[in-house]
Design a protein around this motif. Structure first.
Motif, PDB file in Angstrom:
ATOM      1  N   ILE A 141      22.379  19.695  43.952  1.00 33.41           N
ATOM      2  CA  ILE A 141      23.573  19.295  44.700  1.00 33.41           C
ATOM      3  C   ILE A 141      23.299  18.104  45.616  1.00 33.41           C
ATOM      4  O   ILE A 141      24.131  17.207  45.747  1.00 33.41           O
ATOM      5  N   THR A 142      22.139  18.056  46.232  1.00 38.05           N
ATOM      6  CA  THR A 142      21.878  17.014  47.242  1.00 38.05           C
ATOM      7  C   THR A 142      20.985  15.886  46.740  1.00 38.05           C
ATOM      8  O   THR A 142      20.645  14.992  47.508  1.00 38.05           O
ATOM      9  N   MET A 143      20.633  15.887  45.453  1.00 33.71           N
ATOM     10  CA  MET A 143      19.751  14.848  44.922  1.00 33.71           C
ATOM     11  C   MET A 143      20.292  13.431  45.126  1.00 33.71           C
ATOM     12  O   MET A 143      19.511  12.539  45.492  1.00 33.71           O
ATOM     13  N   PRO A 144      21.582  13.160  44.910  1.00 37.06           N
ATOM     14  CA  PRO A 144      22.062  11.787  45.157  1.00 37.06           C
ATOM     15  C   PRO A 144      21.798  11.310  46.590  1.00 37.06           C
ATOM     16  O   PRO A 144      21.387  10.170  46.796  1.00 37.06           O
ATOM     17  N   LEU A 145      21.992  12.187  47.567  1.00 35.41           N
ATOM     18  CA  LEU A 145      21.705  11.815  48.951  1.00 35.41           C
ATOM     19  C   LEU A 145      20.223  11.505  49.146  1.00 35.41           C
ATOM     20  O   LEU A 145      19.862  10.559  49.841  1.00 35.41           O
TER      21      LEU A 145
END
Length: 169
Positions: free
Chosen positions: A88-92
């Protein structure tokens, strides 16, 4: 080296986006851990029950897990939660990392990228898939860290509960 080019300010490059990355990552991790923990216990035919008079957890089926079973479920739950949080937070995290290490050159002078430039470059390089480069290593790192943290925390919690019981007896 970074200090020589960017001064003291360069040491803190990406600090703000790091906060914006780690806060949601931790929130997703704890929520996922709770769900994974319950799913694993129910998957092996047990529902979490209440503590008995000795403070031990008693499963709804009357099953009383030993410490090895508790640690295994906690470790697996931590690894699962890490995978969900990483996904879920990989792009950030990708944006944060690029902000910290990449520069642009303007009139022969190195300048750090801003968030919008970083996102634009990332999308041009490979679209949404580019945001997920390094997902495996990030999940592995998070899983090892989280598994160590949660099993140690739960062990110390059980240990302190036993110490408290001995003090009151």
């Amino acid at each position: 080296m970074l200090h020589r080019f960017d001064g003291p300010k360069g040491l803190y490059r990406g600090f703000g986006i790091s906060i914006l990355t780690y806060a949601p990552s931790n929130a997703v991790w704890w929520a996922s851990y709770s769900v994974a923990h319950k799913l694993i216990w129910s998957g092996i035919g047990c529902s979490m029950g209440k503590k008995d008079e000795s403070g031990s957890i008693v499963m709804g089926s009357g099953f009383r897990p030993d410490s090895k079973a508790l640690v295994a479920v906690q470790g697996l739950s931590a690894a699962m939660a890490s995978g969900i949080s990483a996904l879920i937070t990989m792009p950030l995290d990708t944006i944060k990392t690029r902000l910290q290490v990449l520069d642009r050159e303007e009139n022969g002078v190195r300048k750090p990228l801003n968030i919008l430039q970083t996102v634009r470059n990332l999308v041009q390089e490979g679209g949404l898939a580019a945001c997920y480069r390094g997902l495996g290593p990030r999940w592995a790192s998070m899983a090892l860290s989280a598994t160590t943290m949660i099993t140690t925390y739960e062990f110390l919690k059980r240990l302190s509960t036993k110490s408290q019981e001995q003090l009151t007896s």
